[in-house]
Design a protein around this motif. Structure first.
Motif, PDB file in Angstrom:
ATOM      1  N   ASN A  74     -10.770  -7.326  -7.248  1.00  0.00           N
ATOM      2  CA  ASN A  74      -9.732  -8.186  -6.714  1.00  0.00           C
ATOM      3  C   ASN A  74     -10.493  -9.705  -7.435  1.00  0.00           C
ATOM      4  O   ASN A  74      -9.602 -10.550  -7.715  1.00  0.00           O
ATOM      5  CB  ASN A  74      -9.573  -8.531  -5.295  1.00  0.00           C
ATOM      6  CG  ASN A  74      -8.365  -8.396  -4.937  1.00  0.00           C
ATOM      7  OD1 ASN A  74      -7.248  -8.622  -5.701  1.00  0.00           O
ATOM      8  ND2 ASN A  74      -7.773  -8.051  -3.673  1.00  0.00           N
ATOM      9  N   ARG A 102      -9.877  -0.617  -0.632  1.00  0.00           N
ATOM     10  CA  ARG A 102      -8.688  -1.459  -0.692  1.00  0.00           C
ATOM     11  C   ARG A 102      -7.506  -0.796  -1.458  1.00  0.00           C
ATOM     12  O   ARG A 102      -6.450  -0.752  -1.051  1.00  0.00           O
ATOM     13  CB  ARG A 102      -8.856  -2.878  -1.421  1.00  0.00           C
ATOM     14  CG  ARG A 102      -7.588  -3.778  -1.445  1.00  0.00           C
ATOM     15  CD  ARG A 102      -8.341  -4.993  -2.029  1.00  0.00           C
ATOM     16  NE  ARG A 102      -9.040  -4.888  -3.295  1.00  0.00           N
ATOM     17  CZ  ARG A 102      -8.135  -4.594  -4.614  1.00  0.00           C
ATOM     18  NH1 ARG A 102      -6.852  -4.470  -4.811  1.00  0.00           N
ATOM     19  NH2 ARG A 102      -8.817  -4.493  -5.812  1.00  0.00           N
ATOM     20  N   GLU A 103      -7.820  -0.387  -2.784  1.00  0.00           N
ATOM     21  CA  GLU A 103      -6.884   0.453  -3.475  1.00  0.00           C
ATOM     22  C   GLU A 103      -6.257   1.657  -2.863  1.00  0.00           C
ATOM     23  O   GLU A 103      -5.036   1.790  -3.030  1.00  0.00           O
ATOM     24  CB  GLU A 103      -7.282   0.772  -4.811  1.00  0.00           C
ATOM     25  CG  GLU A 103      -7.622  -0.525  -5.737  1.00  0.00           C
ATOM     26  CD  GLU A 103      -6.157  -0.782  -6.242  1.00  0.00           C
ATOM     27  OE1 GLU A 103      -5.403  -0.365  -6.158  1.00  0.00           O
ATOM     28  OE2 GLU A 103      -6.181  -2.196  -6.758  1.00  0.00           O
ATOM     29  N   ARG A 119      -6.076   2.030   0.305  1.00  0.00           N
ATOM     30  CA  ARG A 119      -4.984   1.594   1.423  1.00  0.00           C
ATOM     31  C   ARG A 119      -3.661   0.879   0.860  1.00  0.00           C
ATOM     32  O   ARG A 119      -2.802   1.150   1.325  1.00  0.00           O
ATOM     33  CB  ARG A 119      -5.664   0.527   2.035  1.00  0.00           C
ATOM     34  CG  ARG A 119      -4.941  -0.207   3.271  1.00  0.00           C
ATOM     35  CD  ARG A 119      -5.804  -1.338   4.404  1.00  0.00           C
ATOM     36  NE  ARG A 119      -6.396  -2.346   3.464  1.00  0.00           N
ATOM     37  CZ  ARG A 119      -7.600  -2.707   3.005  1.00  0.00           C
ATOM     38  NH1 ARG A 119      -8.390  -1.647   3.156  1.00  0.00           N
ATOM     39  NH2 ARG A 119      -7.739  -3.598   2.141  1.00  0.00           N
ATOM     40  N   GLU A 120      -3.778   0.085  -0.177  1.00  0.00           N
ATOM     41  CA  GLU A 120      -2.670  -0.526  -0.832  1.00  0.00           C
ATOM     42  C   GLU A 120      -1.587   0.457  -1.576  1.00  0.00           C
ATOM     43  O   GLU A 120      -0.438   0.361  -1.302  1.00  0.00           O
ATOM     44  CB  GLU A 120      -3.165  -1.509  -1.926  1.00  0.00           C
ATOM     45  CG  GLU A 120      -3.782  -2.757  -1.022  1.00  0.00           C
ATOM     46  CD  GLU A 120      -4.058  -3.682  -2.205  1.00  0.00           C
ATOM     47  OE1 GLU A 120      -4.653  -4.878  -1.825  1.00  0.00           O
ATOM     48  OE2 GLU A 120      -4.153  -3.532  -3.258  1.00  0.00           O
ATOM     49  N   GLU A 121      -2.165   1.472  -2.323  1.00  0.00           N
ATOM     50  CA  GLU A 121      -1.204   2.332  -3.135  1.00  0.00           C
ATOM     51  C   GLU A 121      -0.815   3.540  -2.298  1.00  0.00           C
ATOM     52  O   GLU A 121       0.258   4.261  -2.552  1.00  0.00           O
ATOM     53  CB  GLU A 121      -1.991   2.761  -4.287  1.00  0.00           C
ATOM     54  CG  GLU A 121      -2.359   1.559  -5.159  1.00  0.00           C
ATOM     55  CD  GLU A 121      -2.566   2.033  -6.828  1.00  0.00           C
ATOM     56  OE1 GLU A 121      -2.652   3.329  -6.830  1.00  0.00           O
ATOM     57  OE2 GLU A 121      -2.759   1.088  -7.772  1.00  0.00           O
ATOM     58  N   ASN A 180      -1.641   4.047   1.483  1.00  0.00           N
ATOM     59  CA  ASN A 180      -1.745   3.740   2.709  1.00  0.00           C
ATOM     60  C   ASN A 180      -2.757   4.635   3.678  1.00  0.00           C
ATOM     61  O   ASN A 180      -2.417   5.173   4.846  1.00  0.00           O
ATOM     62  CB  ASN A 180      -0.321   3.657   3.502  1.00  0.00           C
ATOM     63  CG  ASN A 180      -0.102   3.236   5.017  1.00  0.00           C
ATOM     64  OD1 ASN A 180      -0.924   2.273   5.385  1.00  0.00           O
ATOM     65  ND2 ASN A 180       0.750   3.919   5.865  1.00  0.00           N
ATOM     66  N   THR A 207       2.147  -1.523  -3.764  1.00  0.00           N
ATOM     67  CA  THR A 207       1.842  -2.599  -4.795  1.00  0.00           C
ATOM     68  C   THR A 207       2.542  -1.940  -6.053  1.00  0.00           C
ATOM     69  O   THR A 207       3.639  -1.769  -5.985  1.00  0.00           O
ATOM     70  CB  THR A 207       0.421  -2.614  -4.734  1.00  0.00           C
ATOM     71  OG1 THR A 207      -0.023  -1.259  -5.285  1.00  0.00           O
ATOM     72  CG2 THR A 207      -0.455  -3.306  -3.623  1.00  0.00           C
TER      73      THR A 207
END
Length: 245
Positions: free
Chosen positions: A53, A65-66, A68-70, A72, A116
């Motif tokens: 990021n 993070r990825e 979680r974002e891509e 869940n 995302t």
């Protein structure tokens, strides 16, 4: 050619993370794949991942993070370890990209939710990728192959198999992890003897309730061992079900 009197300018390199998330669903060995919603490789299957990021985000933090974002998913609840770094100059058409890949393992993971830049996320059978029926974008097939081999090998000499199980499990459930990951059928009695010989591999915690006739199955949890002594040797041909250990 670089001249000695010229200042050295470091090449522009982007840093990314890619994740190989493995689980057992039913008796199937599966991997988390996304369908890319943007170019390059829009519409192709890929491993979840992305770029750091900012210059303050750690690589491990970016991996969580990825995930979680891509998809869940909360990576803090998974067994996660760094797999390796991948930096072939031609691996990404957007420029020079160095990717740090992670291997993660957990039981009973929920259905993923795409986010995302992913248009879809699914638990795909590992065998379909190994057999080439599912093609992966970038160099993700190389990363995938390395991760699957890492998991298969670590089942021999570490207690990684318990990371595919719930907090308590039966030896039958543990055996099915080995069968799914190695792609073989294992002899029940022989497997039981080998598991019991590996000191500290599993610890008994009681018995499961039995609805029908017969004795209730014994329950176990992961033991304190960090390596298996003696190891559980993988059969020579461990990609097609049908053999016996």
């Amino acid at each position: 050619m670089f001249q000695l009197n010229e200042p050295w300018v470091p090449p522009a390199v982007l840093v990314a993370v890619d994740l190989v998330i493995l689980t057992i669903r039913g008796n199937d060995f599966r991997v988390l794949l996304i369908e890319r919603g943007i170019e390059p490789f829009k519409g192709h299957h890929a491993l979840p991942g992305g770029f750091l990021n900012n210059d303050r985000e750690g690589i491990g933090d970016a991996a969580l993070r990825e995930l979680r974002e891509e998809a869940n998913l909360d990576g803090r609840t998974l067994h996660i370890e760094q797999l390796g770094a991948y930096g072939d100059p031609e691996r990404d058409p957007r420029g020079r990209v160095l990717s740090v890949a992670y291997l993660a393992v957990a039981p009973g993971l929920p259905e993923p939710v795409a986010g995302t830049d992913a248009s879809n996320a699914e638990w795909a059978p590992v065998r379909e990728v190994l057999e080439g029926r599912v093609q992966l974008a970038f160099d993700h097939r190389l990363i995938f192959d390395d991760a699957v081999e890492r998991a298969r090998a670590k089942l021999e000499y570490t207690p990684l198999a318990t990371a595919f199980c719930a907090q308590t499990f039966t030896i039958g459930q543990l055996r099915r992890v080995y069968e799914a990951v190695w792609g073989v059928d294992l002899d029940e009695r022989n497997f039981y003897r080998k598991v019991q010989r590996a000191a500290g591999f599993i610890v008994p915690v009681g018995s499961a309730r039995q609805a029908g006739k017969g004795r209730p199955a014994r329950l176990f949890r992961a033991g304190p061992a960090t390596s298996l002594q003696p190891p559980l040797t993988r059969p020579e041909h461990s990609v097609v079900p049908g053999g016996h250990l």
